[in-house]
Design an enzyme around this catalytic site. Structure first.
Site, PDB file in Angstrom:
ATOM      1  N   THR A 238      10.883 -93.115  52.028  1.00 49.22           N
ATOM      2  CA  THR A 238      12.009 -93.952  52.005  1.00 49.22           C
ATOM      3  C   THR A 238      12.944 -93.428  51.344  1.00 49.22           C
ATOM      4  O   THR A 238      12.566 -93.463  49.791  1.00 49.22           O
ATOM      5  CB  THR A 238      11.611 -95.803  51.584  1.00 49.22           C
ATOM      6  N   CYS A 329      12.270 -81.393  27.923  1.00 46.52           N
ATOM      7  CA  CYS A 329      11.162 -81.393  29.100  1.00 46.52           C
ATOM      8  C   CYS A 329      10.405 -81.195  28.659  1.00 46.52           C
ATOM      9  O   CYS A 329       8.670 -80.784  28.963  1.00 46.52           O
ATOM     10  CB  CYS A 329      11.193 -81.709  30.465  1.00 46.52           C
TER      11      CYS A 329
END
Length: 387
Positions: A238, A329
């Protein structure tokens, strides 16, 4: 004064983006796969976001695959292209200073029996055309390079590199990690010869957890996620409607203000590069005057002789100045920066480097304040380190 100078890690969202995300979460919360009115309203937001992004790239909305961010986009490009083209071969090409979200999937592919060529760059962070040309093989399936290096701000000539790849073979996919470049420069993937391109929402004043992968019409890439077949089967699940809508609006806004923003950012960077000379022992990396305009407008990498980066980072934090010691990161995998090693930064400076990164919200006064604090802190910390 508070100075947020870590915009390469993440950016402050536009107020309009926050308002749109909130409105959709509270009012238009339908599932875009549902056939009733609530679902159709949600689907309209997803379609509108794709149209907004496609307009910035001069491509079709069907070329846009929404993801959970830049990491998923890079993984989809690399793992998906390898899986879809393994009959051609099992060889990939990249540079030695890519982001972890490119480097780590390639290590995984090596463990799966693929071969990866890691190409060197020069002292300014550029991949020389002949280096790439010599690395291509008949069994090469994908070449992946970053448009803008996330630590030093070097800009690769992706158009020239794409021409080399496609002259060798039109079957090789040319992937560009544009996470630090999109929103900072005009990008036309078709004109530049880009087959796959990754973008992250939170680098352009959009929501975290959003991003997209541009994929050319006939690009052979397998999906990583399987299920309901959303996004033409390329990314099941979704859709994150509020995030996608916010991403689309952010993309539209940064594109509309691109010329003005670039002028502002380069003004800031030129000022910072000139003033950093006042700081004892400061040395710029891959951004030597008068070549500032050849680098990305929003990133400056500076080494400080005799001062550990982590110590200086926290000393600046105490003064209300927020910077980073490299890629955000990579903080989960501490160690010496492969980027700094790749451009041959002297060994004694590898653990003495900070990244300063700007945005459209950054003001010149913030940089002036930062320079003054650096002039105060660096000599003291350097004496303390030597003791």
């Amino acid at each position: 004064m508070e100075c947020y100078l870590d915009n390469a890690a993440t950016t402050q969202p536009f107020v309009e983006v926050c308002d749109l995300v909130t409105e959709i979460m509270q009012k238009d919360y339908g599932n875009p796969s549902s056939l009733h009115q609530k679902g159709l309203e949600a689907e309209r937001y997803v379609r509108q976001a794709a149209e907004r992004i496609a307009k910035t790239l001069k491509c079709s909305p069907k070329n846009i695959i929404f993801t959970s961010g830049g990491t998923e986009a890079n993984n989809t490009a690399l793992l998906g292209s390898a899986a879809a083209n393994k009959r051609r071969g099992k060889h990939l090409v990249t540079t030695c200073f890519e982001h972890a979200s490119v480097h780590e999937p390639l290590i995984y592919l090596e463990q799966m029996g693929y071969e990866v060529s890691y190409l060197p760059v020069d002292s300014q962070g550029h991949l020389l055309p002949d280096t790439l040309r010599k690395a291509l093989r008949e069994d090469t399936v994908c070449v992946s390079v970053m448009l803008v290096n996330n630590e030093i701000g070097s800009v690769l000539d992706v158009q020239s590199l794409a021409e080399i790849v496609h002259e060798y073979s039109e079957d090789i996919l040319f992937h560009v990690d544009a996470i630090q470049g999109y929103g900072k420069m005009k990008i036309n993937p078709k004109k530049l010869g880009i087959d796959l391109m990754s973008v992250s929402g939170h680098k352009i004043h959009g929501p975290k957890g959003t991003g997209f992968l541009y994929k050319k019409d006939n690009g052979k890439v397998h999906a990583l996620l399987h299920g309901g077949g959303q996004q033409s089967g390329m990314r099941s699940g979704t859709e994150n409607v509020p995030g996608i809508a916010g991403l689309g609006l952010a993309a539209e806004k940064v594109d509309a203000a691109l010329s003005e923003s670039r002028e502002h950012l380069y003004m800031l960077k030129e000022y910072f590069v000139e003033r950093i000379k006042e700081v004892p022992g400061a040395a710029l990396n891959a951004c030597l005057p008068p070549d500032v305009l050849d680098t990305a407008p929003h990133i400056a990498s500076v080494s400080f002789d005799g001062v550990r980066s982590e110590v200086l980072l926290h000393a600046l934090e105490e003064k209300g100045i927020y910077v980073s010691s490299g890629s955000a990161c990579s903080s989960n995998h501490p160690g010496i920066s492969t980027t700094l090693q790749a451009i041959h930064v002297p060994k004694e400076r590898l653990d003495s480097t900070l990244r300063f990164s700007f945005s459209a919200f950054t003001e010149k006064e913030e940089l002036a304040y930062t320079i003054e604090k650096l002039k105060e802190l660096v000599p003291v910390l350097a004496r303390y380190t030597r003791k």
